[in-house]
Design an enzyme around this catalytic site. Structure first.
Site, PDB file in Angstrom:
ATOM      1  CG  HIS B 343      -2.144  -0.851   1.002  1.00 60.11           C
ATOM      2  ND1 HIS B 343      -2.118  -2.209   1.217  1.00 60.11           N
ATOM      3  CD2 HIS B 343      -3.395  -0.562   0.584  1.00 60.11           C
ATOM      4  CE1 HIS B 343      -3.301  -2.715   0.940  1.00 60.11           C
ATOM      5  NE2 HIS B 343      -4.115  -1.744   0.554  1.00 60.11           N
ATOM      6  N   GLY B 344       2.044   1.179   0.477  1.00 62.96           N
ATOM      7  CA  GLY B 344       2.838   2.395   0.439  1.00 62.96           C
ATOM      8  C   GLY B 344       4.145   2.278   1.188  1.00 62.96           C
TER       9      GLY B 344
END
Lengths: 353, 502
Positions: B343-344
């Site tokens: 996700h990041g």
């Protein structure tokens, strides 16, 4: 496939129709009042066209953001203020110069732009040792001036270095992108229906009232103005608040005098105030007593009585303020610039004598 | 909202992007739709070429520079797929497989994680007294890289495992990778599911197209009305969280919880609806996750395409649920940590992933993770008390985890939680009243109505799929019209789709 295309088009057609009407008659490039009030643009008034020559004047002043601060600079007058201050720099230069303009984007925050805090900040930093001016013209619109005085921060520090940083960092906010899904088309249709029966729509900050005579280059005898002009009556009509304002301005004037600089203060009247005598039905509208109180105060600075000048002008000329905007027109900018330098000349004559 | 985008990149995207709720897309879609079906009488190839050109145009509107990266990634996987197919020995097959995997993951690592790993490494060494000053590079994250990279990876893995044969038609394969509805934010499709549809002639089906429009409408409602308005409030709290306390912070977390669901599931609904307009069925990506009775069920219903991707390509190869408890615990932690990292590039995402691993752990250990496989209160109007309590507990756990997901950094997340637990603070109560009045009674009612519709439609692919069936057409279409009007009345907040930054 044809069936679904037709069905979808039919389904969306009422919204498409509203959108098209808004596209053609909602003014995005005219005055702020037409936009904020979602008022139908009848295309009869175009300030940009009417005053094309004035807006095309060659720039004849210096902005503080252009200064390099490598050597001492000298100007006749430095002016600063809110959005009104953007309107008359060239006209000031026409009647006397050289003119230095302290752009709003460089001014002290918060309470942007608070010109009173800005002047304090410049005094505290020694700005005026490098940039020498004879006069500082402080402008503020009537509905905000008391607020600014109550929120002035005398300890503000605006060094030359911080100005250079602000110049890089501060930009005009970008125009918001047109949204696909926006309430604007519906607000536009609804507000124009409501304006047929009422002076103001709930979600709009703009009043639209009938006037006793034609005040603008439009067919209708209508005046539009911001509800802020009326909301500010709470403190505009409060003599203590006006007295506090004058105290603050006198204090700033004293500080500037210590640097050999004269303070001039021009309070730009609210459009509502200037055109109040011409509102047809005043039942729901109270008069502003601000200038009644303000003119009686004792001042140690040069007061530029914009209300007096513009009230007289309105009696003989149209479009002193722009029909579709809260701001005054180039006609008023020219009149006020003349007045400012008349007062400067008068002040010089007094000093010489 | 935290983002891996640079300011310049964001400015470019503001002018040229193809968000689903923009004018650009509203003009783009009908044109492509009409041309597509006009070509249906011609060879299938023309339809696919049109889809490919449209998809590349769609992507180029986001960032034309990274179109070349997308094409390169497509070419790489296509070529390595064919090479694997034609490999005589297992060794050759493995070589081509690992080439594709390493290059794909390499791009992801560089564009997405380089600066994160470098700064984390520096921070790790600093308390040990070692000062290093590596240069971070100014990298712009290509839109959709996490999604199309995983498309490609699933393709090469499926070929390697012998599940599918290598695709010989480059156009068909490119459409699989770049199909515009799913290009920038999923769902993450499988070659076994999407490629056969691309290779098959599509015939216009009125009912399917109408269904697609309905799903698009519902997706837009979730995004424009629910998510974007919740975002305004969530941002107000999270961006200034040090000034809020107690219940106010809980409200901020709740609004974000609704925002992220509305935003992401709304996008997925629009993507699925758009694909259906073109006669293509995409994988369902959300199935009413906030009505889950336990965390295991939540992860079967939230971002289904990603969680099933990790299950099939990482969890099962690691051993899955077979083996000892320790193996199951290990595999679960790996999956959720990697999922968080996907996700990041921020430790908050990693912690979010690990928290979810922790929440799901009891059901993994005691093998109750497949307990709630049906739909809650199926065939009934209301859940039982036990079901309601289970849903509430699961919901609370996800809200708690979302705090990490949303926070700018770990310190902010912990500060947020510790301040939030100060429930008895009177300031928090008055702040929460301000927050609720900012939201407005009308919008709060709309949220309640939204969840009611979702609840009533929980047995469908999307909530309003069969809503109003049996009612007169005028009633059904009035309902759709009201939803459409609400898009305009509540729209205009201009919030980025959250998952575009991944």
């Amino acid at each position: 496939m044809k069936k679904i295309v037709l069905k979808t088009t039919l389904f969306l057609s009422p919204i498409l129709l509203i959108w098209l009407l808004t596209y053609f008659f909602y003014a995005t490039d005219k005055g702020d009042l037409l936009r904020l009030g979602y008022i139908w643009d009848k295309k009869e008034f175009n300030g940009k066209k009417l005053f094309a020559k004035d807006y095309a004047m060659e720039k004849a002043y210096t902005g503080v953001s252009e200064l390099k601060f490598k050597k001492k600079e000298r100007f006749r007058l430095m002016h600063l203020g809110d959005s009104f201050s953007k309107l008359y720099s060239n006209q000031l230069a026409k009647y006397g110069g050289p003119i230095l303009y302290f752009e709003p984007l460089l001014q002290a925050r918060p309470n942007y732009p608070n010109s009173m805090s800005t002047i304090c900040g410049l005094l505290n930093s020694g700005f005026f040792d490098t940039v020498q001016v004879d006069y500082v013209l402080l402008e503020c619109v009537e509905r905000s001036v008391i607020n600014h005085a109550l929120r002035v921060e005398p300890g503000t520090l605006l060094t030359i270095d911080s100005l250079m940083v602000r110049k890089e960092r501060n930009t005009e906010p970008a125009e918001p992108k047109e949204q696909l899904f926006s309430a604007r088309p519906f607000k536009f249709i609804w507000s124009n229906l409501v304006y047929l029966f009422k002076d103001k729509v709930d979600f709009s900050p703009v009043y639209r009232v009938s006037t006793t005579q034609q005040l603008f280059s439009t067919e209708e005898h209508k005046l539009i103005f911001l509800d802020g002009d009326i909301e500010a009556l709470n403190y505009k009509n409060n003599p203590e608040a006006v007295s506090r304002l004058t105290s603050v301005l006198n204090a700033i004037s004293t500080l500037l005098q210590n640097k050999g600089i004269k303070l001039m203060v021009m309070i730009a009247p609210d459009k509502y105030d200037v055109y109040y005598p011409y509102i047809e039905d005043k039942e729901d509208f109270d008069e502003s007593l601000f200038f009644n109180f303000y003119n009686k105060q004792s001042k140690n600075y040069i007061n530029v009585d914009a209300m007096s000048v513009l009230s007289k002008a309105v009696q003989i000329k149209k479009d002193i303020y722009l029909y579709d905007d809260t701001h005054w027109s180039p006609i008023a900018s020219d009149l006020m610039s003349q007045e400012i330098f008349r007062l400067i000349k008068e002040n010089n004559d007094i000093e010489q004598n | 909202m935290k983002s891996s985008l640079s300011d310049l990149e964001y400015l470019c995207r503001k002018h040229f992007d193809m968000l689903f709720n923009t004018w650009h897309f509203a003009v783009f879609l009908p044109i492509v739709f009409i041309l597509y079906w006009l070509l249906s009488n011609k060879a299938l190839r023309y339809q696919n070429i049109l889809l490919l050109v449209a998809s590349y145009y769609f992507y180029a509107c986001w960032d034309w520079r990274f179109l070349f990266l997308l094409i390169f990634s497509t070419l790489l996987d296509f070529y390595t797929g064919l090479k694997m197919e034609r490999s005589v020995t297992t060794r050759h097959k493995k070589t081509w497989f690992w080439l594709s995997v390493l290059v794909n993951l390499g791009f992801l690592a560089v564009f997405k994680y380089y600066n994160f790993f470098i700064s984390s490494f520096t921070e790790f060494l600093s308390p040990l007294g070692m000062k290093v000053h590596p240069s971070t590079i100014s990298i712009i994250l290509p839109v959709g890289i996490s999604f199309y990279t995983f498309h490609g990876l699933s393709y090469v893995v499926d070929i390697y495992k012998g599940r599918i044969k290598g695709e010989k038609d480059f156009i068909d394969y490119s459409v699989f990778v770049s199909f515009f509805p799913l290009l920038v934010a999923g769902p993450i499709e499988r070659a076994t599911h999407l490629l056969p549809q691309i290779k098959q002639k599509r015939v216009f089906n009125y009912d399917k197209a109408l269904d697609g429009l309905r799903q698009i409408l519902w997706g837009l409602f979730k995004k424009v009305v629910i998510a974007d308005n919740c975002a305004s409030i969530a941002n107000m709290v999270f961006n200034d969280s040090s000034h809020y306390t107690g219940v106010a912070l809980l409200l901020g977390a709740l609004f974000f919880t609704i925002q992220i669901y509305g935003d992401f599931s709304g996008y997925s609904d629009i993507a699925l609806g758009v694909a259906r307009l073109f006669g293509i069925e995409l994988l369902q990506n959300f199935s009413y996750p906030y009505f889950s009775r336990d965390i295991a069920e939540f992860w079967r219903r939230w971002h289904i395409s990603l969680s099933s991707w990790f299950r099939d390509y990482l969890y099962i190869p690691l051993g899955g649920s077979n083996g000892s408890n320790w193996m199951r615990i290990r595999n679960t932690f790996i999956i959720f940590t990697v999922s968080g990292l996907w996700h990041g590039a921020n430790w908050t995402f990693v912690i979010w992933g690990m928290l979810n691993a922790l929440f799901i752990m009891p059901s993994i250990i005691y093998k109750t993770n497949r307990k709630n496989m049906d739909i809650v209160a199926q065939g009934k109007l209301l859940p039982s008390v036990k079901e309601a309590i289970s849903m509430l507990i699961t919901f609370c756990l996800t809200v708690f985890a979302w705090i990490f997901f949303r926070s700018e950094n770990v310190a902010q997340a912990f500060s947020y939680i510790s301040r939030m637990l100060n429930f008895w603070d009177g300031t928090g109560l008055s702040q929460s009243r301000t927050i609720l009045s900012t939201a407005g009674l009308l919008f709060l009612s709309l949220i309640a109505l939204f969840f009611t519709i979702e609840w009533l439609g929980r047995e469908q692919r999307y909530a309003i799929a069969t809503m109003g069936r049996g009612r007169k057409r005028i009633i059904r279409y009035s309902f759709y019209f009201l939803i459409t009007i609400s898009l305009f009345l509540f729209g205009g907040k201009d919030q980025q789709f959250i998952y575009f930054q991944f």
